[in-house]
Design a protein around this motif. Structure first.
Motif, short mmCIF file in Angstrom:
data_model
loop_
_atom_site.label_atom_id
_atom_site.label_comp_id
_atom_site.label_asym_id
_atom_site.label_seq_id
_atom_site.Cartn_x
_atom_site.Cartn_y
_atom_site.Cartn_z
N VAL A 119 0.85 -1.20 0.00
CA VAL A 119 0.00 0.00 0.00
C VAL A 119 0.89 1.25 0.00
O VAL A 119 2.07 1.19 0.31
CB VAL A 119 -0.93 0.04 1.23
N TYR A 120 0.26 2.38 -0.37
CA TYR A 120 0.96 3.66 -0.27
C TYR A 120 -0.02 4.74 0.17
O TYR A 120 -1.24 4.60 0.03
CB TYR A 120 1.59 4.05 -1.62
N THR A 121 0.53 5.82 0.71
CA THR A 121 -0.24 7.03 0.94
C THR A 121 0.56 8.20 0.40
O THR A 121 1.77 8.09 0.18
CB THR A 121 -0.58 7.23 2.43
N GLN A 122 -0.13 9.31 0.15
CA GLN A 122 0.51 10.50 -0.41
C GLN A 122 0.25 11.69 0.49
O GLN A 122 -0.89 11.94 0.88
CB GLN A 122 -0.02 10.78 -1.82
N LEU A 123 1.30 12.42 0.82
CA LEU A 123 1.19 13.61 1.66
C LEU A 123 1.55 14.83 0.82
O LEU A 123 2.71 15.00 0.42
CB LEU A 123 2.12 13.51 2.87
N LYS A 124 0.57 15.68 0.55
CA LYS A 124 0.82 16.93 -0.16
C LYS A 124 1.24 17.99 0.86
O LYS A 124 1.17 17.78 2.07
CB LYS A 124 -0.43 17.35 -0.93
N ALA A 125 1.68 19.14 0.35
CA ALA A 125 2.23 20.17 1.24
C ALA A 125 1.26 20.54 2.35
O ALA A 125 1.65 20.72 3.51
CB ALA A 125 2.62 21.40 0.44
N GLY A 126 -0.03 20.62 2.02
CA GLY A 126 -1.03 21.01 3.03
C GLY A 126 -1.24 19.99 4.12
O GLY A 126 -1.78 20.31 5.19
N GLU A 127 -0.83 18.75 3.85
CA GLU A 127 -0.91 17.71 4.89
C GLU A 127 0.41 17.58 5.64
O GLU A 127 0.45 17.06 6.75
CB GLU A 127 -1.27 16.37 4.23
N LEU A 128 1.48 18.07 5.03
CA LEU A 128 2.81 17.95 5.64
C LEU A 128 3.15 19.14 6.52
O LEU A 128 3.87 19.00 7.51
CB LEU A 128 3.87 17.85 4.54
N TYR A 129 2.68 20.33 6.14
CA TYR A 129 3.08 21.54 6.85
C TYR A 129 1.87 22.33 7.31
O TYR A 129 0.95 22.58 6.54
CB TYR A 129 3.94 22.43 5.93
N LEU A 130 1.88 22.74 8.58
CA LEU A 130 0.84 23.60 9.13
C LEU A 130 1.49 24.78 9.83
O LEU A 130 2.56 24.67 10.43
CB LEU A 130 -0.04 22.83 10.13
N ARG A 131 0.81 25.92 9.73
CA ARG A 131 1.32 27.13 10.38
C ARG A 131 1.34 26.93 11.89
O ARG A 131 0.38 26.42 12.48
CB ARG A 131 0.45 28.33 10.00
N LYS A 132 2.44 27.31 12.52
CA LYS A 132 2.60 27.09 13.96
C LYS A 132 1.51 27.79 14.76
O LYS A 132 1.02 27.27 15.76
CB LYS A 132 3.98 27.58 14.43
N SER A 133 1.13 29.00 14.33
CA SER A 133 0.21 29.83 15.13
C SER A 133 -1.21 29.30 15.18
O SER A 133 -1.84 29.26 16.23
CB SER A 133 0.21 31.27 14.59
N ASP A 134 -1.75 28.87 14.01
CA ASP A 134 -3.17 28.49 13.99
C ASP A 134 -3.43 27.13 13.32
O ASP A 134 -4.58 26.78 13.05
CB ASP A 134 -4.00 29.57 13.29
N LYS A 135 -2.35 26.36 13.03
CA LYS A 135 -2.48 25.00 12.47
C LYS A 135 -3.25 24.97 11.15
O LYS A 135 -4.01 24.05 10.87
CB LYS A 135 -3.15 24.04 13.46
N THR A 136 -3.07 26.01 10.32
CA THR A 136 -3.70 26.03 8.99
C THR A 136 -2.60 26.05 7.94
O THR A 136 -1.41 26.19 8.25
CB THR A 136 -4.59 27.28 8.81
#
Length: 406
Positions: free
Chosen positions: A224-241
């Protein structure tokens, strides 16, 4: 150059060592251009290294010529050694100068001295800023294959042949017939051309996609595989968006969320864009922990000490895998106990040069070629680093790089 006069275009021999096998246009693409643009004549410099033979060009009715001094436009792939540059010509190739790369400074100085016009493939973009040309898709295909090849050798569970021993992609696909993969879990990062190439291999092999949240907690009896795009890999420290524009402008304000996957995956295939302000996927200390499960990392983006801290430098097509001791942080032979195996080949598309060249030439024909024949073109102007021996306004920031002595 007026469209009414004959425009001579030359495909230059790749002279940079190690020799690249790719070419800007295949024999049939050259033939098509000459049939549809009656004022264009193409000449090809003979080469023993090119993936399409001299005879294939001759068979397609394309002229073979050592001396290309009559050509207005010269097309290559990699950097041209400074002593091979012809004065007064327009060149198109990947110059690797826009980031002020030290090893290409002397070449750019010669381009200016010889009144050359340099159009850099990397700087050719659509109106929305997306790059027109690149080999990322085939880097993804070959990198994914190499990652699986390394895992098969490490575990002894299956055996893949190197891609460069296949004539083309079709032969590689035939090689996959009948080779059953064991249960394994692959995590893929990125969403661009490299990731598209990785996903192509996942599809060819019938490896099943699993959503990230399920991938983290479940085990499977098949690959199996999964894919992590930038929006799933990185979140803003201040508000997690996540905001794409904000992330590209202020990556230092973001934290990386990859760490849980080091305990859930067997192979990491890294295709994410990286620059120095972006946090790495994990740290050396994470790598040293007992719960770090990943055994093979195919770092297709290939930034030394970059998003993958244990990328200790490039490997080669002939020897694509090296080991890294997780505790001492030293490079080792591959497939050792206590190590993670690294695939860090910088010129992956050169393992499938015929397919990569055909794809590249197709994009060049569709989106660039007509602009190249015009007197004025915004697309070409924006990608022109040097025009007749002068840095263009867009690349004036290279002035110091050009004139510094190093």
């Amino acid at each position: 150059m007026q469209n009414t006069e004959t425009i001579h275009i030359g495909l230059i021999r790749e002279e940079k060592i190690p020799h690249d096998n790719r070419v800007a246009f295949t024999p049939l693409q050259c033939q098509w251009i000459q049939q549809h643009y009656t004022n264009v004549r193409i000449c090809v410099q003979p080469s023993p290294h090119r993936c399409y033979t001299d005879q294939e060009y001759i068979d397609a009715g394309i002229s073979l010529q050592e001396d290309l001094s009559h050509c207005h436009i010269l097309l290559g792939i990699k950097e041209v050694p400074k002593e091979k540059l012809m004065a007064g010509k327009t060149y198109l190739f990947f110059s690797h100068t826009k980031k002020q790369q030290p090893h290409n400074q002397a070449m750019l100085q010669q381009i200016i001295e010889k009144n050359i016009t340099l159009v850099d493939y990397e700087c050719l973009v659509h109106a929305d800023g997306q790059r027109i040309l690149g080999f990322g898709f085939f880097a993804g295909v070959v990198g994914a294959h190499n990652g699986l090849l390394a895992y098969g050798k490490r575990t002894g569970l299956f055996n893949y042949r190197p891609v460069h021993t296949c004539h083309d992609l079709q032969e590689l696909i035939k090689h996959y017939f009948g080779i059953k993969l064991p249960p394994l879990k692959i995590v893929i990062t990125g969403s661009g051309r490299v990731a598209a190439g990785i996903l192509e291999v996942m599809g060819m092999l019938g490896i099943k996609y699993i959503p990230p949240e399920e991938f983290l907690i479940n085990s499977y009896a098949y690959p199996v595989y999964t894919q992590l795009k930038a929006g799933e890999l990185y979140l803003r420290k201040s508000d997690k968006t996540y905001s794409r524009e904000d992330f590209h402008n202020h990556p230092e304000k973001y934290e990386c969320r990859f760490l849980p996957y080091v305990t859930a995956a067997d192979i990491l295939m890294n295709g994410i864009y990286w620059e120095e302000r972006i946090p790495p996927l994990f740290t050396w200390n994470d790598l040293a922990k007992d719960n770090f499960r990943i055994q093979v990392i195919a770092d297709i983006t290939d930034d030394t000490n970059g998003s993958i801290p244990c990328n200790l430098g490039d490997s080669t097509i002939d020897n694509p895998i090296y080991g890294v001791n997780r505790i001492t942080r030293h490079r080792t032979p591959p497939f050792q106990k206590g190590s993670v195996d690294m695939m860090c080949v910088s010129n992956l598309p050169n393992e499938l040069p015929r397919d990569a060249s055909q794809y590249f030439g197709d994009q060049l024909m569709k989106y660039v070629f007509e602009d190249l024949l015009q007197e004025e073109s915004e697309v070409i102007a924006n990608a022109t680093i040097v025009k007749k021996g002068q840095l263009t306004e867009r690349f004036a920031y290279l002035e110091g790089y050009v004139h510094s002595s190093s």
